[in-house]
Design an enzyme around this catalytic site. Structure first.
Site, mmCIF file in Angstrom:
data_model
loop_
_atom_site.group_PDB
_atom_site.id
_atom_site.type_symbol
_atom_site.label_atom_id
_atom_site.label_comp_id
_atom_site.label_asym_id
_atom_site.label_seq_id
_atom_site.Cartn_x
_atom_site.Cartn_y
_atom_site.Cartn_z
ATOM 1 N N CYS A 118 0.886 -1.285 -0.027
ATOM 2 C CA CYS A 118 -0.046 -0.196 0.040
ATOM 3 C C CYS A 118 0.800 1.146 -0.093
ATOM 4 O O CYS A 118 0.502 2.215 -0.531
ATOM 5 C CB CYS A 118 -0.838 -0.011 1.226
ATOM 6 S SG CYS A 118 -1.796 -1.483 1.127
ATOM 7 N N HIS A 258 -3.998 6.731 3.249
ATOM 8 C CA HIS A 258 -4.267 5.609 2.548
ATOM 9 C C HIS A 258 -5.640 5.007 3.130
ATOM 10 O O HIS A 258 -6.109 5.173 4.358
ATOM 11 C CB HIS A 258 -3.116 4.505 3.209
ATOM 12 C CG HIS A 258 -3.628 3.180 2.610
ATOM 13 N ND1 HIS A 258 -3.871 2.867 1.259
ATOM 14 C CD2 HIS A 258 -3.829 1.833 3.171
ATOM 15 C CE1 HIS A 258 -4.130 1.565 0.929
ATOM 16 N NE2 HIS A 258 -4.201 0.980 2.294
ATOM 17 N N ASN A 288 -10.204 -0.784 -0.218
ATOM 18 C CA ASN A 288 -8.528 -0.747 0.064
ATOM 19 C C ASN A 288 -8.146 -0.981 -1.303
ATOM 20 O O ASN A 288 -8.276 -2.329 -1.673
ATOM 21 C CB ASN A 288 -8.088 -1.436 1.014
ATOM 22 C CG ASN A 288 -6.545 -1.521 1.269
ATOM 23 O OD1 ASN A 288 -5.959 -0.809 0.740
ATOM 24 N ND2 ASN A 288 -6.249 -1.991 2.405
HETATM 25 N N1 ACO Z 1 -18.535 -10.006 8.810
HETATM 26 C C1 ACO Z 1 -19.217 -10.549 9.849
HETATM 27 N N2 ACO Z 1 -18.157 -10.887 11.035
HETATM 28 C C2 ACO Z 1 -16.946 -10.956 10.795
HETATM 29 C C3 ACO Z 1 -16.361 -10.608 9.553
HETATM 30 C C4 ACO Z 1 -17.358 -10.224 8.680
HETATM 31 N N3 ACO Z 1 -16.831 -9.622 7.277
HETATM 32 N N4 ACO Z 1 -15.095 -10.559 9.564
HETATM 33 C C5 ACO Z 1 -14.670 -10.975 10.809
HETATM 34 N N5 ACO Z 1 -16.019 -11.092 11.581
HETATM 35 C C6 ACO Z 1 -15.995 -11.745 12.988
HETATM 36 C C7 ACO Z 1 -14.910 -12.496 13.422
HETATM 37 O O1 ACO Z 1 -15.172 -13.807 13.118
HETATM 38 C C8 ACO Z 1 -15.049 -12.502 14.697
HETATM 39 O O2 ACO Z 1 -15.885 -13.214 15.294
HETATM 40 P P1 ACO Z 1 -15.725 -13.913 16.926
HETATM 41 O O3 ACO Z 1 -15.625 -12.819 17.737
HETATM 42 O O4 ACO Z 1 -16.882 -14.752 16.876
HETATM 43 O O5 ACO Z 1 -14.646 -14.599 16.700
HETATM 44 C C9 ACO Z 1 -15.262 -10.837 15.068
HETATM 45 O O6 ACO Z 1 -16.055 -10.282 13.842
HETATM 46 C C10 ACO Z 1 -14.298 -9.959 15.438
HETATM 47 O O7 ACO Z 1 -13.227 -10.131 14.349
HETATM 48 P P2 ACO Z 1 -11.985 -9.300 14.675
HETATM 49 O O8 ACO Z 1 -11.180 -9.676 13.269
HETATM 50 O O9 ACO Z 1 -11.362 -9.264 15.933
HETATM 51 O O10 ACO Z 1 -12.673 -7.961 14.193
HETATM 52 P P3 ACO Z 1 -11.999 -6.510 14.058
HETATM 53 O O11 ACO Z 1 -12.738 -5.487 15.077
HETATM 54 O O12 ACO Z 1 -10.440 -6.706 14.525
HETATM 55 O O13 ACO Z 1 -12.204 -6.168 12.492
HETATM 56 C C11 ACO Z 1 -11.049 -5.694 10.594
HETATM 57 C C12 ACO Z 1 -11.611 -6.737 11.810
HETATM 58 C C13 ACO Z 1 -11.989 -4.877 10.127
HETATM 59 C C14 ACO Z 1 -10.230 -6.575 9.535
HETATM 60 C C15 ACO Z 1 -9.996 -4.930 11.308
HETATM 61 O O14 ACO Z 1 -8.988 -5.894 12.220
HETATM 62 C C16 ACO Z 1 -9.188 -4.162 10.330
HETATM 63 O O15 ACO Z 1 -9.562 -3.070 9.686
HETATM 64 N N6 ACO Z 1 -7.868 -4.350 10.361
HETATM 65 C C17 ACO Z 1 -6.749 -3.740 9.537
HETATM 66 C C18 ACO Z 1 -6.739 -4.290 8.096
HETATM 67 C C19 ACO Z 1 -6.412 -3.741 6.904
HETATM 68 O O16 ACO Z 1 -6.912 -2.754 6.897
HETATM 69 N N7 ACO Z 1 -5.815 -4.312 5.963
HETATM 70 C C20 ACO Z 1 -5.432 -4.006 5.043
HETATM 71 C C21 ACO Z 1 -3.932 -4.122 4.422
HETATM 72 S S1 ACO Z 1 -2.842 -2.983 5.550
HETATM 73 C C22 ACO Z 1 -3.403 -1.539 5.134
HETATM 74 O O17 ACO Z 1 -3.884 -1.241 4.039
HETATM 75 C C23 ACO Z 1 -3.629 -0.760 6.106
#
Ligand code: ACO
Length: 331
Positions: A118, A258, A288
Site C-alpha cells: 500500500c 491510505h 482498499n
Molecule cells: N462479517 C461479520 N463478522 C466478521 C467478519 C465479517 N466480514 N469478519 C470477521 N468477523 C467476525 C470475526 O469472525 C470475529 O468473530 P468472533 O468474535 O466470533 O471470533 C469478530 O467478527 C471480530 O473479528 P476481528 O477480526 O477481531 O474484528 P476487528 O474488529 O479487528 O475488525 C478488521 C476486523 C475490519 C479486518 C480490522 O481488524 C481491520 O480493519 N484491520 C486492518 C486491516 C487492513 O486494513 N488491512 C489492509 C492491508 S494494510 C493496510 O492497507 C492498512
C-alpha cells in the site's frame, strides 16, 4: 532533519481508472456470512470496484497513465522513468511496468515494478524524485495499480470485504518554483511480514495443486495486528513528514491517508490534529485499493476542487511488509 533535495520535483498531472463493476456489501452478504452493517461499522466501506476477468494491472494502469499524461501535456515518448507500484503484477516475468511501457509506447523509458504494497506509490514518488533531481531524466511516470480481487480469498469474510481494484498515476517533473515534494519519510519492518502475506505461489513454495487446494496463494491477514501497526505507523509517518517540512497539521489544506479503513483514517486525522473536513475519504466507494488508493484520491480531490495549485497536502500510507510513508507536497 533530512535536507530535502533541490530543485523540487512537482506533480504535473494525475489520472485514475476505476473498473465499472461495483460489488456492494449486499452482494457480499450473498457470498459469505457477513452484513452490510458489520462491514460499514468496522471499516466504513459500502462498495468496491472489481476488474473484468480480462482486465489486468497493466490495462488499468494504462487508463490512469494516459489521463495523467493528458493533464500534464506529456507524450509517452517523453517519459524517462516509469515506476509501477503493485502487489498484483499481471505475471511474474516480465514486470507489469514493461507491459505498461509497451501499451503506452513509452519507448524511451526505463521501466520497473516496485513492491511495497500500500505504500508503493509514495515509495515510487521518492524514487522518481531522486532520479529527476540527479539529472538522469526530465519526466517520470509513477503508477499504482492493483487487481486485489485476484489475490483475495473470496471465502474468507475477514479479508474479502476489504479490498477493491483500480489504478492511479502521476507525471512528475523538476519544478522551477516552490511547488513540489517538500518532505518524505519512508520506513519498513520486515520482521512483521507474516501478519499480511501470501504464503505460497512464489519461488520457495511454487504453485501446485496442493497450494491451490489450500488457497495458500491468496492473501492472509491478522486483522487486529495490522490495524494496531497501521495506526501507530501512520502517526509516525505523518509526524516525520510534517517535521521535516517545518509544518504542523494546521498548515495542511488536505490530508490524504491510505484508504484502508475508516477507523484507521479517523485515528490518523486525530493524531495529526487535522479536522475531518480536511481529510479526503473515498474508502466507502472503493475499499482498499492498496498502492492505487492515494493517487486515485489525489486525482479526485483535485477534480472536486478541494485542492489546486499552491495547496499543501499531507499523504500517509501503510501496508504489507510492513511498509509506511509520509509525504508533504505543495501542489
Ligand atoms: N462479517 C461479520 N463478522 C466478521 C467478519 C465479517 N466480514 N469478519 C470477521 N468477523 C467476525 C470475526 O469472525 C470475529 O468473530 P468472533 O468474535 O466470533 O471470533 C469478530 O467478527 C471480530 O473479528 P476481528 O477480526 O477481531 O474484528 P476487528 O474488529 O479487528 O475488525 C478488521 C476486523 C475490519 C479486518 C480490522 O481488524 C481491520 O480493519 N484491520 C486492518 C486491516 C487492513 O486494513 N488491512 C489492509 C492491508 S494494510 C493496510 O492497507 C492498512
Amino acid at each position: 532533519m533530512v535536507k530535502h533535495p533541490k530543485p523540487l520535483v512537482e506533480i504535473a498531472g494525475t489520472g485514475r481508472y476505476l473498473p465499472e463493476r461495483v460489488l456492494t456489501n449486499e452482494d457480499l452478504e450473498k457470498m459469505v456470512e457477513t452484513s452490510d452493517q458489520w462491514i460499514r461499522d468496522r471499516t466504513g466501506i459500502r462498495e468496491r470496484r472489481i476488474a473484468r476477468d480480462d482486465e489486468g494491472a497493466a490495462d488499468m494502469a494504462e487508463r490512469a497513465a494516459r489521463a495523467a499524461m493528458a493533464k500534464a501535456g506529456v507524450e509517452p515518448g517523453e517519459i524517462d522513468i516509469l515506476i509501477l507500484a503493485t502487489a498484483t503484477p499481471d505475471r511474474w516475468l516480465p514486470s507489469t511496468a514493461c507491459d505498461l511501457q509497451a501499451l503506452l509506447g513509452a519507448g524511451n523509458a526505463m521501466a520497473f515494478d516496485l513492491a511495497a504494497a500500500c505504500s508503493g506509490w509514495l515509495y515510487g514518488l521518492t524514487m522518481a524524485e531522486g532520479y529527476l533531481v540527479a539529472g538522469r531524466g526530465e519526466i517520470a511516470l509513477v503508477v499504482g495499480t492493483e487487481k486485489m480481487s485476484s489475490i483475495v480469498n473470496w471465502e474468507d469474510r475477514a479479508t474479502c470485504i476489504l479490498f477493491g481494484d483500480g489504478a492511479g498515476a502521476a507525471v512528475l517533473r523538476r519544478a522551477t518554483g516552490e511547488r513540489g515534494i517538500l518532505s518524505s519519510h519512508h520506513k519498513s519492518d520486515g520482521t512483521l511480514g507474516n501478519l499480511l502475506y501470501r504464503p505460497a505461489g512464489g519461488a520457495v513454495i511454487p504453485m501446485s495443486p496442493e497450494v491451490l487446494e489450500k488457497r495458500d496463494h491468496l492473501m492472509k491477514m491478522s486483522g487486529r495486528e495490522v490495524f494496531k501497526n497501521a495506526v501507530r505507523s501512520m502517526a509516525d509517518a505523518a509526524d516525520q513528514a510534517l517535521q521535516q517540512a517545518g509544518l504542523t497539521g494546521d498548515d495542511i489544506d488536505l490530508l490524504i491517508p491510505h484508504q484502508a479503513n475508516m477507523r484507521i483514517i479517523n485515528a490518523t486525522a486525530k493524531y495529526t490534529g487535522i479536522p475531518m473536513e480536511k481529510v479526503y475519504v473515498n474508502v466507502d466507494r472503493y475499499g482498499n485499493m492498496s498502492s492505487a488508493a492515494i493517487p486515485v484520491a489525489l486525482d479526485e480531490a483535485q477534480e472536486e476542487g478541494l485542492v489546486g495549485p499552491g495547496s499543501l497536502i499531507l499523504l500517509v500510507a501503510f501496508g504489507a511488509g510492513f511498509t509506511w510513508s509520509g509525504m508533504t507536497i505543495r501542489l
